[in-house]
Design a protein around this motif. Sequence first.
Motif: not given
Length: 111
Positions: A32-33, A63-65, A72-75
Motif C-alpha cells: 500500500d502507498h 481502494l483508498s482509505q 493510502v491506496y491499495s490494490v
Amino acid sequence: MRVPLYQAKAEFFKTLGHPARIRILELLSERDHAVHEMLGKIAIEPSNLSQQLAVLRRAGLVLSQRHAGEVVYSVSVPEVRDLLLAARQILSGVLASQGALEAELSQSAPQ
C-alpha cells in the motif's frame, strides 16, 4: 442489457492502457502507498496522479482509505499482481523472439 465478456475485457484493458496507471498498479502490488509516496516514484504532476488513481478506483482496481490524515491506496483485487507478472512474462518472450528474429535476419542479410 448485459455487456459481452469480450467487450468488458476490452474496456478493462483500455483502463490499463496508460503508463502511469500501470506504474501505480506495480507500486501498489508491492505494498500500500500514500499519494506522496507514489509521487516520489512516478514522474507526473499531483493532479495527473489524482486523475489516474480516480480511473483505477472507478474501475474497481484500487481502494483508498484515510490513515492519519493521508490517503493510502491499495490494490483491491490480488489477481492484478498476477496480471502484471503475466504481462512481464509475455513481453519478455515477445522481445526475446523479436531479438532472435532480428539477429537471424541480420545474419542472413546479404552483405
